[in-house]
Design a protein around this motif. Structure first.
Motif, mmCIF file in Angstrom:
data_model
loop_
_atom_site.group_PDB
_atom_site.id
_atom_site.type_symbol
_atom_site.label_atom_id
_atom_site.label_comp_id
_atom_site.label_asym_id
_atom_site.label_seq_id
_atom_site.Cartn_x
_atom_site.Cartn_y
_atom_site.Cartn_z
ATOM 1 N N UNK A 197 0.852 -1.183 0.000
ATOM 2 C CA UNK A 197 0.000 0.000 0.000
ATOM 3 C C UNK A 197 0.891 1.237 0.000
ATOM 4 N N UNK A 198 0.341 2.347 -0.458
ATOM 5 C CA UNK A 198 1.065 3.606 -0.324
ATOM 6 C C UNK A 198 1.155 3.954 1.159
ATOM 7 N N UNK A 199 2.329 4.263 1.675
ATOM 8 C CA UNK A 199 2.454 4.575 3.102
ATOM 9 C C UNK A 199 1.538 5.727 3.510
ATOM 10 N N UNK A 200 0.994 5.621 4.701
ATOM 11 C CA UNK A 200 0.056 6.635 5.182
ATOM 12 C C UNK A 200 0.715 7.993 5.346
ATOM 13 N N UNK A 201 2.048 8.018 5.517
ATOM 14 C CA UNK A 201 2.750 9.284 5.731
ATOM 15 C C UNK A 201 3.190 9.921 4.413
ATOM 16 N N UNK A 202 2.623 9.512 3.296
ATOM 17 C CA UNK A 202 3.012 10.063 2.004
ATOM 18 C C UNK A 202 2.884 11.584 1.993
ATOM 19 N N UNK A 203 1.969 12.109 2.765
ATOM 20 C CA UNK A 203 1.755 13.553 2.810
ATOM 21 C C UNK A 203 2.879 14.326 3.471
ATOM 22 N N UNK A 204 3.816 13.623 4.112
ATOM 23 C CA UNK A 204 4.955 14.312 4.729
ATOM 24 C C UNK A 204 5.970 14.779 3.700
ATOM 25 N N UNK A 205 5.897 14.233 2.495
ATOM 26 C CA UNK A 205 6.914 14.523 1.491
ATOM 27 C C UNK A 205 6.769 15.939 0.947
ATOM 28 N N UNK A 206 7.879 16.664 0.784
ATOM 29 C CA UNK A 206 7.833 18.020 0.222
ATOM 30 C C UNK A 206 8.068 18.046 -1.288
ATOM 31 N N UNK A 207 7.905 16.922 -1.983
ATOM 32 C CA UNK A 207 8.230 16.862 -3.407
ATOM 33 C C UNK A 207 7.279 17.724 -4.230
#
Length: 473
Positions: A197-207
């Protein structure tokens, strides 16, 4: 009589003197001391690498000899950031070289390396653990090769890394959650074999760019995506096997210009909050199991040029959507529109209620209330989906179960061009007829495998968005 001795050599000695002078210069070149310890380490690393290259059809590494590493093809030197008075190897660019081989642990000696581009070659094996010493590495492009194994965790330890491109390889296993805690600007991990699964913390990325298309993912589209509003510009999760509903939090992505979640298993409505994505230019939700009404606010977005929502179960399309320059609404359940699904198919799908909470996502979206007396109005938990299809032009073909055919996303910044055919090799050479019998030192029967040629890229279907990434300067 006094005879004066001529100051010039005997003419018969001149050829001998020339030969001695030539070999003296040659010897001087080969015995020339390396300028500093950094270049000495680079010399060791590059010769070790050359020993693991068993096919170089363009002969780009043919001059990788002698201590002057700054003259090697594809090797770039610059003043050290620690001491501007010494020269170091700062970059290596072997893009599109069609080189076959593997990477040695000695590459960890290149501690001044800031840029490593190996796009479109035939390197195989894994990424050396010694890469943990490349503390200045800013940009790494390993795309379009045959690297394999789990996600190269050693890359997660590089403090200076900003650009990560490992697409078009054979990496598998889980996508590590640590990836999205790094201070990166671009992540390209598409066209691999990741299974998680896509990790739940994907929103932490500043990309600003995230491309994870064409993998074997599953599970929810994390609601934390909304936290990327400050930096995210393009996100492509095409053909990843994602399930669940689209989280309403994606509406916070006001700076996103490209949002592509086509060819997944997403269900439920298209959130009204998508109408808040004011920078959106290209929106693709095609080939899912979405239903309900297309929000008029989405079709009213000021910059929306391409909206593809074909092969879903939407039942209402506002008239404002007809003004979008490039729109595809085929194979839905929209009354009065051409090329829609059969009424019986729509009735069957829409007759069972959908509960977005059933997927167990972090912040589920409530289903849109509808009147189930309308055969097109019931949002429900879908039955087993019909055979998925894809279209090229107006021709629709049955598609096998996931994984779908590898629809290729426009690459950036170094397009993975189709690989040239293997070089013509004399079958009398010591290694036999390459590529059928690759020479050592690579063991092509190992768990990660080495291939002599890159697999051919399938043609780009017409339904895909036009190229979105500019060429690299």
């Amino acid at each position: 009589m006094i005879r004066w001795k001529s100051p010039y050599p005997n003419p018969s000695m001149i050829p001998i003197i020339i030969i001695i002078f030539f070999f003296s210069i040659l010897s001087l070149n080969h015995s020339q001391p390396i300028q500093n310890p950094n270049l000495q380490q680079a010399y060791v690393a590059l010769l070790a690498w050359k020993s693991l290259i068993f096919s170089d059809p363009k002969n780009l590494t043919s001059n990788w000899n002698g201590p002057n590493v700054c003259s090697y093809t594809g090797v770039f030197c610059a003043p050290s950031i620690h001491n501007p008075f010494i020269t170091v190897v700062a970059g290596i660019d072997l893009n599109h070289a069609d080189i076959a081989g593997s990477l040695p642990e000695e590459l960890g000696l290149l501690t001044d390396l800031a840029l490593l581009h190996l796009n479109s070659n035939r390197f195989c094996g894994t990424i050396p653990e010694s890469f943990s010493h490349l503390l200045l590495l800013f940009e790494i492009d390993l795309s379009n090769n045959h690297f394999a194994g789990p996600f190269p965790h050693v890359l997660l330890s590089l403090p200076s890394l900003k650009y990560l491109d490992i697409r078009y390889n054979e990496f598998g296993g889980e996508i590590p959650s640590q990836l999205f805690d790094l201070d990166l600007d671009a992540i390209f991990i598409n066209n691999n074999k990741f299974q998680s699964a896509l990790p739940a913390n994907i929103g932490n990325s500043p990309v600003s760019v995230l491309v994870a298309a064409n993998n074997y993912l599953n599970g929810c589209l994390p609601s934390s995506l909304g936290k990327m509003a400050g930096t995210l510009n393009e996100i492509i999760l095409l053909n990843d096997g994602l399930t669940s509903c689209l989280p309403p939090e994606i509406g916070a992505l006001g700076g996103v210009t490209v949002f592509d979640v086509g060819f997944n298993k997403l269900v439920g409505p298209l959130p009204e909050t998508v109408g808040n994505m004011i920078s959106l230019e290209q929106l693709n939700v095609a080939h899912n199991q979405l239903s309900g009404s297309i929000p008029a606010s989405v079709c009213s977005l000021p910059r929306l040029e391409n909206f593809t929502f074909s092969y879903n179960y939407f039942n209402v399309e506002p008239s404002v959507c007809f003004g979008i320059p490039n729109k595809d609404d085929r194979k839905n359940c929209i009354a009065g529109r051409p090329m829609q699904r059969a009424k019986a198919e729509c009735d069957s799908f829409l007759s069972i209620p959908i509960s977005c909470t059933a997927f167990g996502c972090a912040t589920p979206q409530s289903p849109t209330p509808t009147g189930c007396g309308d055969v097109f109005g019931c949002l429900g938990q879908p039955p087993p989906p019909p055979s998925p299809v894809y279209c090229i032009g107006l021709e629709c073909l049955e598609m096998p179960p996931h994984p779908f055919p590898p629809f290729l996303m426009p690459p950036h910044p170094f397009p993975p061009l189709p690989m040239p055919p293997p070089p013509s090799i004399d079958c009398d050479d010591p290694y036999g007829c390459w590529p059928t019998s690759p020479p050592p030192p690579i063991d092509c029967d190992d768990a990660y495998g080495c291939w002599p040629t890159s697999p051919p890229s399938p043609p780009l279907p017409e339904m895909l968005l036009p190229p979105i990434f500019p060429d690299h300067p």
